[in-house]
Motif scaffolding. Structure first.
Motif, PDB file in Angstrom:
ATOM      1  N   ARG A 100      -5.977  10.334   0.258  1.00 60.33           N
ATOM      2  CA  ARG A 100      -6.567  10.740   1.539  1.00 60.33           C
ATOM      3  C   ARG A 100      -8.029  10.326   1.675  1.00 60.33           C
ATOM      4  N   ASP A 103      -8.675   7.626   4.044  1.00 55.98           N
ATOM      5  CA  ASP A 103      -8.488   7.851   5.477  1.00 55.98           C
ATOM      6  C   ASP A 103      -9.829   8.301   6.053  1.00 55.98           C
ATOM      7  N   GLY A 160       7.080  16.627   7.850  1.00 56.88           N
ATOM      8  CA  GLY A 160       6.157  15.666   7.254  1.00 56.88           C
ATOM      9  C   GLY A 160       6.780  14.905   6.096  1.00 56.88           C
ATOM     10  N   THR A 246      -1.579  17.449   6.334  1.00 52.49           N
ATOM     11  CA  THR A 246      -1.704  16.031   6.697  1.00 52.49           C
ATOM     12  C   THR A 246      -0.404  15.275   6.454  1.00 52.49           C
ATOM     13  N   GLU A 249       0.937  13.668   9.410  1.00 55.75           N
ATOM     14  CA  GLU A 249       0.330  12.439   9.927  1.00 55.75           C
ATOM     15  C   GLU A 249       1.029  11.234   9.296  1.00 55.75           C
ATOM     16  N   SER A 250       0.862  10.064   9.920  1.00 61.11           N
ATOM     17  CA  SER A 250       1.567   8.885   9.410  1.00 61.11           C
ATOM     18  C   SER A 250       0.955   8.376   8.102  1.00 61.11           C
ATOM     19  N   THR A 252       0.337   9.573   5.214  1.00 60.26           N
ATOM     20  CA  THR A 252       0.949   9.906   3.924  1.00 60.26           C
ATOM     21  C   THR A 252       2.300   9.245   3.711  1.00 60.26           C
TER      22      THR A 252
END
Ligand SMILES: NC(=O)c1ccc[n+]([C@@H]2O[C@H](COP(=O)([O-])OP(=O)(O)OC[C@H]3O[C@@H](n4cnc5c(N)ncnc54)[C@H](OP(=O)(O)O)[C@@H]3O)[C@@H](O)[C@H]2O)c1
Length: 293
Positions: A100, A103, A160, A246, A249-250, A252
């Protein structure tokens, strides 16, 4: 001589085994050296990463360092380690960070802590490699108790997906960076081969264990309570929950070719990881009924 911090933990222990197998001389750091249980031939030193004097002592005669720190102390501990490594004339520093961190939009605590740690390493003047894994496959061990007790996985953020990676593959990349050439100044983001939701991981575990398992989505509040019940401090529990969120979100679910590129071997699948850890999830008891159907 290679100094391995976090040597008694998930990634560090796998790394120690791989370095010993490769014939490297290893010094391991633990706060409880007498209980470290590391392979014969590994030198174990007692040190807390928050203690600059102890860290400087552990660094004497060391050429290469694997830096693993955890939680809110990451910036402080990485700063202490990086400074001690530079002072001791260490020639290579490999830091375990978090996927992460790469990001730029991530402002939650864990990537923020690791970003500060990476900056300390990069500012040290010691040649460095940063290893940034996505979620560990071994996080599934948090489900071992409820799987053993009633064949059920409770997890939040069911929609997710995370391209989870085997800690042994993370260790393998770190070992190559420590022992090989051409990795200075490189940042490696690592994933496994397949993004998986908790429900899909549950299905794979069921197949490997040979018995039906149930996945139950819980609220983030329930998941946080479960973390606190395991004795994790509130600050870290909140950081873990922010990271888990997270998964929606895309970022990961991106699959990276890095494990194959760096080690020459394909990353292990979650089914392989599950088969190698099946004992932790117990055996089905005949006639037992699950509370969740
Ligand atoms: N879990 C994930 O999905 C994930 C994903 C990406 C990145 N990460 C990162 O991976 C790291 C955790 O790795 P892990 O799971 O392998 O660790 P772990 O299994 O939780 O083990 C922690 C290790 O750190 C050592 N340690 C803790 N505090 C220490 C201190 N104050 N002084 C000296 N040693 C200390 C422990 O040694 P002793 O107890 O023997 O002292 C132990 O060896 C964290 O930086 C985390 O952000 C995790």
């Amino acid at each position: 001589m290679i100094l391995v911090t976090g040597a008694t933990g998930t990634v560090g222990r796998a790394l120690v085994d791989q370095l010993v197998e490769a014939g490297a001389r290893v010094r391991a750091v633990s706060r409880r050296p007498a209980e470290a249980g590391l392979p014969a031939g590994v030198e174990v030193v007692g040190a807390d990463l928050g203690d600059p004097v102890a860290v400087a002592g552990a660094m004497q005669g060391i050429e290469r360092v694997f830096l693993l720190s955890s939680g809110p102390e990451i910036p402080e501990h990485d700063g202490i380690l990086a400074k001690a490594a530079a002072t001791a004339g260490v020639t290579r520093l490999v830091k375990l960070s978090s996927g992460r961190t790469g990001d730029d939009a991530a402002t939650d605590p864990i990537p923020t802590w690791h970003r500060a740690g990476e900056q300390a390493v990069e500012a040290s003047g010691v040649p460095w490699t940063i290893v940034r894994p996505l979620g560990f496959m071994s996080n599934a061990l948090h489900w071992a108790g409820s799987i053993r007790d009633h064949d059920t996985v409770y997890a939040a953020f069911g929609q997710g997906r995370i391209a989870v990676v085997d800690p042994r593959d993370i260790a393998a990349v770190a070992a190559v960076a420590l022992l090989g050439e051409g990795h200075d100044g490189r940042t490696y983001t690592l994933s496994g081969s397949q993004p998986l939701s908790p429900g899909e991981q549950t299905e794979i575990l069921a197949e490997v264990l040979g018995r039906p398992l149930h996945y139950v989505e819980v609220s983030p509040e329930q998941a946080r309570s479960a973390i606190l019940d395991h004795g994790v401090p509130a600050e870290l529990a909140d950081a873990i929950m922010a990271l888990r969120a997270t998964a929606l979100e895309s970022f990961t679910s991106v699959v990276y070719p890095t494990v194959q590129d760096v080690t020459g071997s394909a990353p292990r699948t979650f089914a392989q990881w599950a088969a190698d850890h099946a004992a932790a999830f117990g055996q089905a008891l005949p006639g037992r009924t699950s509370p969740v159907s």
